[in-house]
Design an enzyme around this catalytic site. Structure first.
Site, PDB file in Angstrom:
ATOM      1  N   HIS A 156     -19.543  -8.235  24.578  1.00  0.00           N
ATOM      2  CA  HIS A 156     -19.943  -7.504  23.371  1.00  0.00           C
ATOM      3  C   HIS A 156     -18.937  -7.641  22.241  1.00  0.00           C
ATOM      4  CE1 HIS A 156     -23.476  -5.281  24.983  1.00  0.00           C
ATOM      5  NE2 HIS A 156     -22.914  -5.646  26.117  1.00  0.00           N
ATOM      6  N   ASP A 364     -15.094  -7.742  14.380  1.00  0.00           N
ATOM      7  CA  ASP A 364     -16.098  -7.011  15.150  1.00  0.00           C
ATOM      8  C   ASP A 364     -17.020  -7.995  15.853  1.00  0.00           C
ATOM      9  OD1 ASP A 364     -17.494  -4.759  16.040  1.00  0.00           O
ATOM     10  OD2 ASP A 364     -17.457  -3.826  14.066  1.00  0.00           O
TER      11      ASP A 364
HETATM   12  C1  GDG Z   1     -19.231  -2.841  20.630  1.00  0.00           C
HETATM   13  C2  GDG Z   1     -18.662  -3.993  19.794  1.00  0.00           C
HETATM   14  C3  GDG Z   1     -20.992  -4.634  19.161  1.00  0.00           C
HETATM   15  C4  GDG Z   1     -21.296   5.588  15.901  1.00  0.00           C
HETATM   16  N1  GDG Z   1     -20.986   6.842  15.552  1.00  0.00           N
HETATM   17  C5  GDG Z   1     -21.945   7.616  16.086  1.00  0.00           C
HETATM   18  C6  GDG Z   1     -22.844   6.814  16.786  1.00  0.00           C
HETATM   19  N2  GDG Z   1     -22.424   5.567  16.651  1.00  0.00           N
HETATM   20  C7  GDG Z   1     -23.153   4.417  17.195  1.00  0.00           C
HETATM   21  C8  GDG Z   1     -23.636   3.512  16.102  1.00  0.00           C
HETATM   22  C9  GDG Z   1     -23.821   2.209  16.852  1.00  0.00           C
HETATM   23  C10 GDG Z   1     -22.733   2.304  17.920  1.00  0.00           C
HETATM   24  O1  GDG Z   1     -22.323   3.658  18.019  1.00  0.00           O
HETATM   25  C11 GDG Z   1     -21.505   1.509  17.532  1.00  0.00           C
HETATM   26  O2  GDG Z   1     -21.796   0.171  17.683  1.00  0.00           O
HETATM   27  P1  GDG Z   1     -21.005  -0.937  16.888  1.00  0.00           P
HETATM   28  O3  GDG Z   1     -21.697  -2.212  17.128  1.00  0.00           O
HETATM   29  O4  GDG Z   1     -20.964  -0.567  15.457  1.00  0.00           O
HETATM   30  O5  GDG Z   1     -19.493  -0.923  17.447  1.00  0.00           O
HETATM   31  P2  GDG Z   1     -18.746  -0.695  18.888  1.00  0.00           P
HETATM   32  O6  GDG Z   1     -18.841   0.700  19.348  1.00  0.00           O
HETATM   33  O7  GDG Z   1     -17.358  -1.181  18.655  1.00  0.00           O
HETATM   34  O8  GDG Z   1     -19.527  -1.638  19.909  1.00  0.00           O
HETATM   35  C12 GDG Z   1     -19.591  -4.300  18.637  1.00  0.00           C
HETATM   36  C13 GDG Z   1     -21.478  -3.553  20.110  1.00  0.00           C
HETATM   37  O9  GDG Z   1     -20.516  -3.308  21.154  1.00  0.00           O
HETATM   38  C14 GDG Z   1     -22.810  -3.943  20.767  1.00  0.00           C
HETATM   39  O10 GDG Z   1     -22.757  -5.177  21.398  1.00  0.00           O
HETATM   40  O11 GDG Z   1     -21.877  -4.743  18.071  1.00  0.00           O
HETATM   41  O12 GDG Z   1     -19.090  -5.404  17.890  1.00  0.00           O
HETATM   42  O13 GDG Z   1     -17.355  -3.666  19.313  1.00  0.00           O
HETATM   43  O14 GDG Z   1     -25.052   2.144  17.501  1.00  0.00           O
HETATM   44  O15 GDG Z   1     -24.806   4.052  15.546  1.00  0.00           O
HETATM   45  N3  GDG Z   1     -23.933   7.265  17.430  1.00  0.00           N
HETATM   46  C15 GDG Z   1     -24.149   8.612  17.397  1.00  0.00           C
HETATM   47  N4  GDG Z   1     -23.300   9.455  16.742  1.00  0.00           N
HETATM   48  C16 GDG Z   1     -22.201   9.017  16.075  1.00  0.00           C
HETATM   49  O16 GDG Z   1     -21.464   9.799  15.464  1.00  0.00           O
HETATM   50  N5  GDG Z   1     -25.229   9.112  18.009  1.00  0.00           N
END
Ligand code: GDG
Length: 460
Positions: A156, A364
């Site tokens: 990821h 990222d």
């Molecule tokens: C890893 C990789 C890759 C965030 N704050 C809240 C919340 N979130 C959710 C977002 C999003 C998820 O968490 C975060 O996903 P990201 O992709 O932005 O980043 P990582 O957590 O670092 O994830 C990344 C991912 O895995 C998937 O393969 O894209 O690059 O680092 O869905 O919406 N959700 C809720 N409350 C929050 O305050 N419910």
């Protein structure tokens, strides 16, 4: 007729836990569609003494198989090797990496223990899909304990350039581990190319005509599967009750002011200090915007047991306080910085209310927030996405305003550009972005990965 799907990830989406994100739903759907399967992972509990078994929770067609960690394992495997060595190195932060032989031993031993436990749960004809950097050695350990069916892995986070990956003292061991899988999936073409180049340069690997790689006396296929979101679900959520009431609540406070929004786990890879500085710079250089724009940063804390995360928290508290003290007025607060999480419904309402989505990670894997922001917009009056060129999502979302997140003045300028962008251009850009988000959504991601993995079954 293939057997069950067996998924392994550090944390699972066991029912009753408040983590119903898009990925959790996608993997649950994959298990359901398959007619059943097992989702294996850490229970989230740490015990003083090791417990060797797994606890199974049956939920409909899915068996959640959960194993505990000892406190020492949690320290060495999870906080230590996974989050103090692998996470920083894979995000190009060797300066923050801490290399400890003891941590690696804990990582190896958890991968071995979990690999054995998982092998015991498999049946002939099953397909195994392992997720993320916590389990780089799981495949090799499963092979060693007798699993000889199809087995795929998805990373990821980014796979760094070989020059950076080789800073890990155990890089060769990790590479051998990864090559025990039949299919190794990456977020972007850049990651796939980095992995391939590493194998060729370090082990003289041979690239076959069909893109597979011959190395360590076996064949592995590295391939790009960019993860996506569920756009219909997000679009529906963004006009649902929870979203509308959140937007109203915030709307009353920010009044007619334009909203700039950021939503990120509180992680140093997300570029949060630089983003705040850029917003501060924008106010500094554009007097006309003072009092007329509010920046909302939602940043739920994570990995608080790791020093670098505690330092980041202090840095953000200080920066937000400083910018607010410099610019706030009786009836206006420039930055609302909230170190807590909100429900998905609430987030979609806020995305839709925002004029600008500021997604500026320093590095990222993909960044799902960028895609969620796009999916939640009002097509008639869409907000503008400012996206780091170092997010995996930038490979697809070329119609965002792409920025170098290290370049504070460029990000500051792009905020101004986004805030003043004419409606026609906002609509045009959003339409193109939305097409991309829909083209490779979360179902595309899991279906193409599993189809590709199924093809390797003929090799068994
Ligand atoms: C890893 C990789 C890759 C965030 N704050 C809240 C919340 N979130 C959710 C977002 C999003 C998820 O968490 C975060 O996903 P990201 O992709 O932005 O980043 P990582 O957590 O670092 O994830 C990344 C991912 O895995 C998937 O393969 O894209 O690059 O680092 O869905 O919406 N959700 C809720 N409350 C929050 O305050 N419910």
């Amino acid at each position: 007729m293939p057997g069950r799907l067996i998924i392994a990830s550090n944390r699972t989406a066991v029912p009753g836990e408040p983590r119903a994100g898009g990925l959790a739903v996608a993997l649950s759907d994959a298990l359901e569609e398959r007619g059943g399967g097992v989702w294996f992972g850490w229970s989230g509990e740490t015990l003083v003494r090791e417990t060797r078994g797994v606890r199974i929770f049956a939920d409909n067609k899915i068996d959640f198989a959960l194993a505990d960690l000892t406190e020492d394992e949690y320290e060495g495997y999870y906080l230590g090797y996974a989050n103090r060595a692998l996470w920083p190195v894979f995000h190009y932060r060797i300066d923050l990496a801490h290399f400890s032989d003891g941590d690696f031993e804990a990582y190896e031993s958890v991968n071995r223990r979990f690999g054995r436990l998982l092998t015991q749960l498999t049946r002939k004809d099953d397909t195994v899909w392992v997720h993320d950097y916590h389990f780089l050695l799981m495949g090799q350990e499963m092979r060693a304990s007798g699993w000889d069916g199809p087995m795929g892995f998805f990373l990821h986070i980014p796979f760094p350039a070989p020059e950076v990956f080789t800073s890990l003292p155990q890089h060769q061991r990790l590479a051998r581990g990864l090559c025990s899988f039949d299919l190794v999936g990456f977020q972007t073409e850049r990651d796939t190319a980095n992995f391939t180049r590493y194998l060729v340069e370090t082990f003289d690997a041979e690239i076959l005509d069909d893109g597979r790689i011959s190395v360590f006396d076996r064949i592995v296929r590295p391939q790009t599967f960019s993860i996506g979101v569920d756009p219909d679900d997000l679009a529906d959520l963004s006009v649902g009750d929870e979203a509308t009431s959140a937007a109203k609540r915030l709307g009353r406070i920010i009044d007619q002011r334009a909203l700039v929004i950021g939503v990120d786990r509180m992680d140093y890879s997300k570029g949060l200090p630089q983003r705040m500085q850029a917003f501060g710079r924008m106010l500094d250089e554009n007097e006309a915007f003072r009092g007329h724009v509010s920046f909302l940063q939602i940043a739920p804390p994570s990995r608080e047991g790791v020093d670098a995360y505690q330092n980041l928290r202090e840095q953000l508290d200080q920066l937000a306080g400083q910018i607010n003290a410099d610019y706030a007025d009786l009836d206006w607060m420039p930055i609302r910085y909230l170190a807590r999480g909100y429900s998905r419904g609430t987030l979609t309402g806020l995305y839709r209310l925002a004029r600008v989505g500021l997604v500026t990670p320093l590095y990222d894997g993909m960044n799902l927030v960028a895609k969620e922001f796009v999916a939640a917009q009002d097509p008639e009056d869409p907000g503008v996405l400012i996206l780091s060129e170092f997010a995996g999502a930038a490979e697809q979302l070329r119609d965002a305003i792409l920025v170098n997140p290290h370049d504070i003045s460029a990000v500051s300028d792009s905020i101004r550009t986004a805030l003043t962008m004419p409606l026609d251009e906002r609509r045009d850009r959003w339409r193109l972005l939305n097409e991309k988000v829909r083209e490779k959504d979360i179902s595309w991601w899991r279906n193409t990965f599993l189809e590709e993995l199924e093809k390797t079954r003929s090799d068994y």
